[in-house]
Design an enzyme around this catalytic site. Structure first.
Site, PDB file in Angstrom:
ATOM      1  CG  ASP A 179       4.917   5.707  -4.765  1.00 10.30           C
ATOM      2  OD1 ASP A 179       3.746   6.116  -4.801  1.00 10.30           O
ATOM      3  OD2 ASP A 179       5.593   5.491  -5.806  1.00 10.30           O
ATOM      4  CG  HIS A 180      -0.799   6.861  -0.317  1.00 15.07           C
ATOM      5  ND1 HIS A 180      -1.355   5.614  -0.096  1.00 15.07           N
ATOM      6  CD2 HIS A 180      -1.362   7.670   0.607  1.00 15.07           C
ATOM      7  CE1 HIS A 180      -2.211   5.663   0.892  1.00 15.07           C
ATOM      8  NE2 HIS A 180      -2.244   6.909   1.353  1.00 15.07           N
ATOM      9  NE  ARG A 181       3.304   6.135  -7.881  1.00 15.34           N
ATOM     10  CZ  ARG A 181       4.262   6.305  -8.778  1.00 15.34           C
ATOM     11  NH1 ARG A 181       3.948   6.550 -10.043  1.00 15.34           N
ATOM     12  NH2 ARG A 181       5.540   6.229  -8.428  1.00 15.34           N
TER      13      ARG A 181
ATOM     14  CB  VAL B 257       1.927   9.307   2.627  1.00 13.51           C
ATOM     15  CG1 VAL B 257       1.411   9.309   4.059  1.00 13.51           C
ATOM     16  CG2 VAL B 257       0.754   9.465   1.662  1.00 13.51           C
TER      17      VAL B 257
ATOM     18  N   PRO C  58       3.193  10.100  -5.329  1.00 16.22           N
ATOM     19  CG  PRO C  58       1.189   8.926  -5.141  1.00 16.22           C
ATOM     20  CD  PRO C  58       2.417   9.041  -5.985  1.00 16.22           C
TER      21      PRO C  58
END
Length: 468
Positions: free
Chosen positions: A438-440, A266, A264
């Site tokens: 990576d928003h994880r 951002v 994901p």
């Protein structure tokens, strides 16, 4: 002995490669470690050395052909006498000697019975586009009975066939001259190449020949398109161009799709006054330590990102499903546009380099990439990346992460813009930074801190000394 060299896996899990250029032809003498061919893998162009010494018997793949790992690409006639002597000394049979026994019979010992034995015949073989002549070996027919002792055995020729027939083309080859793209076009259009007369070099069949042969089969003439004012009408095969997706382009596409739909993304943006950075670049160019290396703003952007990665290690990590792997080393990737597509070579252990050494490493890395000499090791193991979109006159973008990495920084063009300094509007050197992460792994807070700190160091390069 006839020995075959199979396409090796020169990378991590390589399954295929394209033959870019042969450096040898059938009949050429080769020595061990001599460069014989250039191949393009999904990561780089690699020169392959020859593992044998001898004479090239045949090239088993054409330029432009994609070959699977493990498939033979060249055969070399090595010293048959050495092979025979080794077998005579009782050397154990190997795959190579078994192949030699099948392809080239060992001459009988020189005795009264063996004197005058006819040597194996060699016949020229057409091996595809370019008309290279090579040699294959056939076993001579044996006499039905041995000659009396002390006399040479009679050579009994085989009777000719009742009706002469053309010799079939070797397995896997065709007897017409046409490049692989032309063959594919003919297959798509249902054209039989064997019935065409080529108009290209050495009588080779061209795309135009194939289209001309296919035209009557369509049953209707090509529709005429009315010309648009100011543009010339384009008709026939030139209306479209089809570019095969392979090599670097194929690998890049697969990696970008996998990254875009797995991590994901951002992306955050920041405009920065880099007037002080541009001044620092000019001053660095005057120092003796940088006399033999190109100094650009990218050098200080790289140093700023390395410093930020040390302050916020999570930005230099990998999502591994049930854990996050934080890396204390930085293999700094630099996205490079090349003739074969976008590649991202990386500087190993960049965090440990001095500024002059980092400048040299970046210069060498980009030069190898643009000249097509990047090796697989250059393109693997990256941990964080910079993409310099400013060289294309672009202010910013939303870069896609390299698979396995958590962040990528886009550096936009440096432009003169009005800027407020001490309450006054003055012209300044301004750029736009874009950080995708990576928003994880990275929350908005950490991502914002990293981008803010990189911007602060480019606004005032002395902060790099304070934070290093």
């Amino acid at each position: 002995m006839l020995r075959e060299f199979k396409l090796p896996d020169v990378g991590e899990g390589l399954t295929e490669a394209e033959i870019i250029k042969w450096h040898v032809s059938a009949g050429d003498k080769v020595v061990i470690n001599q460069t014989i061919v250039e191949i393009e893998t999904a990561k780089a162009v690699v020169e392959l050395p020859c593992p044998f010494e001898g004479v090239v018997s045949s090239l088993m793949a054409d330029e432009g052909e994609t070959v699977d790992v493990g498939k033979p690409i060249i055969s070399v006639d090595t010293d048959e006498d050495d092979a025979s002597a080794a077998r005579g000394r009782g050397a154990p049979a190997t795959r190579e000697t078994a192949l030699a026994d099948d392809m080239v019979p060992s001459p009988p010992p020189e005795s009264a019975e063996g004197a005058g034995t006819k040597k194996p015949e060699r016949t020229p073989v057409l091996v595809g586009y370019g008309v290279k002549l090579s040699a294959t070996t056939r076993r001579p027919r044996k006499s039905p009975a041995a000659a009396p002792s002390g006399t040479a055995p009679a050579v009994v020729p085989s009777p000719p066939p009742a009706t002469p027939a053309p010799a079939p083309a070797p397995s896997g080859r065709v007897s017409v001259l046409a490049k692989p793209p032309v063959r594919k076009l003919a297959k798509d259009l249902g054209v039989d190449l064997t019935g065409l007369t080529g108009t290209g070099p050495n009588g080779s069949i061209t795309r135009e020949d194939v289209h001309a042969a296919a035209a009557p089969a369509t049953g209707a003439p090509e529709p005429v398109v009315a010309p648009t004012p100011g543009y010339a009408a384009i008709a026939g095969a030139e209306r479209e161009e089809r570019i095969p997706v392979k090599g670097v382009r194929k690998a890049t596409a697969a990696a970008m799709v996998a990254s875009a739909f797995t991590a994901p993304h951002v992306t955050e943006f920041l405009q920065v006054d880099v007037t002080a950075t541009m001044d620092a670049v000019r001053r660095l160019r005057e120092l003796p330590d940088f006399a033999e290396v190109k100094v650009s703003p990218l050098l200080l952007v790289a140093k700023a990102l390395l410093t930020a990665a040390r302050r916020y290690p999570l930005i230099n990590s990998t999502w591994a499903g049930d854990e996050i792997v934080v890396k204390r080393y930085v293999n700094l990737g630099i996205a490079a546009a090349t003739q074969r597509g976008l590649i991202v070579p990386n500087v190993k252990e960049a965090q440990a380099l001095s500024l002059p050494d980092l400048a040299k490493a970046l210069a060498e890395l980009t030069e190898r990439a643009r000249s097509g000499r990047s090796q697989p090791a250059d393109l693997t193991g990256g941990t964080i990346t910079i993409t310099n979109v400013g060289v294309f006159g672009i202010d910013a973008g939303t870069p896609i992460l390299n698979p396995g990495e958590t962040a990528i920084l886009a550096f936009g063009q440096v432009r003169d813009l009005p800027w407020v300094v001490d309450g006054q509007v003055v012209p300044r050197k301004v750029t736009t930074l874009a950080l995708s992460f990576d928003h994880r792994v990275v929350d908005g807070e950490i991502g914002s801190y990293v981008l803010r700190d990189v911007g602060a160091m480019l606004q005032d390069p002395l902060r790099m000394l304070a934070w290093s």
